[in-house]
Scaffold this motif. Sequence first.
Motif, PDB file in Angstrom:
ATOM      1  N   MET A  68       1.797  -7.324  11.964  1.00 40.51           N
ATOM      2  CA  MET A  68       0.540  -7.723  11.332  1.00 40.51           C
ATOM      3  C   MET A  68      -0.574  -7.783  12.364  1.00 40.51           C
ATOM      4  O   MET A  68      -0.469  -8.518  13.329  1.00 40.51           O
ATOM      5  N   LEU A 115       0.850  -1.195   0.000  1.00 43.32           N
ATOM      6  CA  LEU A 115       0.000   0.000   0.000  1.00 43.32           C
ATOM      7  C   LEU A 115       0.883   1.242   0.000  1.00 43.32           C
ATOM      8  O   LEU A 115       1.727   1.413   0.869  1.00 43.32           O
ATOM      9  N   ALA A 116       0.682   2.099  -1.018  1.00 38.96           N
ATOM     10  CA  ALA A 116       1.363   3.402  -1.001  1.00 38.96           C
ATOM     11  C   ALA A 116       0.274   4.457  -0.855  1.00 38.96           C
ATOM     12  O   ALA A 116      -0.269   4.647   0.226  1.00 38.96           O
ATOM     13  N   VAL A 150       0.468  -4.155   3.417  1.00 41.51           N
ATOM     14  CA  VAL A 150       1.701  -3.618   4.009  1.00 41.51           C
ATOM     15  C   VAL A 150       1.863  -2.160   3.579  1.00 41.51           C
ATOM     16  O   VAL A 150       2.050  -1.869   2.392  1.00 41.51           O
ATOM     17  N   ASP A 151       1.765  -1.269   4.547  1.00 42.11           N
ATOM     18  CA  ASP A 151       1.843   0.166   4.275  1.00 42.11           C
ATOM     19  C   ASP A 151       3.318   0.570   4.143  1.00 42.11           C
ATOM     20  O   ASP A 151       4.098   0.438   5.090  1.00 42.11           O
ATOM     21  N   GLU A 162      -4.088   4.822   8.333  1.00 44.57           N
ATOM     22  CA  GLU A 162      -3.141   5.665   7.592  1.00 44.57           C
ATOM     23  C   GLU A 162      -3.148   7.100   8.107  1.00 44.57           C
ATOM     24  O   GLU A 162      -2.225   7.851   7.834  1.00 44.57           O
TER      25      GLU A 162
END
Lengths: 282, 157
Positions: free
Chosen positions: B1, A29-30, A50-51, B69
Amino acid sequence: MRAFDYARPSTLVEAFELLSAPDGGVKALAGGTDLLVGLRNGAIRPRAVVDLKHIRELAPVIRADKECMSIGANAVLAQLTASEGLRRDYPALVESAAVVGSVQIRHRATLAGNLCNASPAADTVPALLAYGADVVIRGPSGERRVSVDNFVLGPRETVLTAGEIVTTIVLPTPKPGTGAAFARLTRRRGVDLAILSVCCLVDPEGEVRFGLGAVGPRPFLVRDSAAAVVSSTAAEQFAALVAKASPITDVRASHDYRQAMITVLARRTLAAAIERSSWVSP
Amino acid sequence: MSSRRLVTLSVNGREHEFDVLVHRPLLEVLREDLGLTGAKECCAVGECGACTVLVDGLTVNSCLMLAVEADNRQITTIEGLTPGESLSPLQDSFLAHGAVQCGFCIPGMIVSAQFLLDSNPSPTASEINEGLAGNLCRCGGYKRMLRAVEAITEPEA
């Protein structure tokens, strides 16, 4: 959205391990502007995401080096369009970055992600091809460097193997006097995917390069070192481009329309590129 | 994870700690956990902009961003653009120009237009169009919105 696990590694080594899962059920993940769409509509169903945004080696830095410009994997398209160095030396890449999605998308979408997503219609890839860009890849077994032309294999398919990550995109400095231009056709001006896109680059000796998008299973490059594209008669002028294309009919346009428009966009971008170059027709 | 993660979201100047399921979009957390229902879910593919919020001062589609995020980042929603019950000059201009019809797209439209004006106080008509290209209006009231934005880009009398 279906559940998945999430990891936020801070080093490449951690990321290699996470992405090396043998079942292929782990996605990088971008910016997420392609990945999240797939996650939300169920087209992609990974076990884990996976960031990559917190990895120092992928820092969003656009840097002028000796005889090249390096773009870090986490650099977003809004950074490209704002970069003075890119605007001066790679205007066609900036033009292509400026039409991706919307302001909101360009605040999140990365150049590396646009490339790695490997859409046949990826807006920035024809310009990367025309400028002769390379991709720096790191993985569990070390570093390698491949040209953009060799990087994308087909729709959603790249040369990346399990655990490998694009760290940098490297653009060689164009020869002084080089001109380049980008154009694309869409159904509407706002957020839309390309019907086709063309980037043309003309160097001061008259070598011409065309990068074409959305007219084949992957964006492709046509080089013409003898300036034959420029000097031959109009009817056969762009025959090499049309011959290499294999456009499909889809919701955006028909095969025939795409085929016909290759010549139109090639002519327009060639004229604009010549205008921006120091090349003088013999 | 992990399937859950402890995150700190700074939303409209207030910090919130969440033990959040990692697959939840930021938009969902803003709406369902914080009750900030200004940002809307509509297309869920990044075309309509109804979910637009600012993250660290930049407009993003909050439907295409995971809440994890946004950990440790500054989020501003339409609710946080103006203090209390007051309206911003941009919002007043939208009302004065009749630019609001059903209203569904307006929170996202205002956030995008405010970002545009903050980064470019005197945009041209084409810059306004480009700046708002990521926000769709199902009512089709674009002309009045354009005028509403243009009106407050004019130099003050």
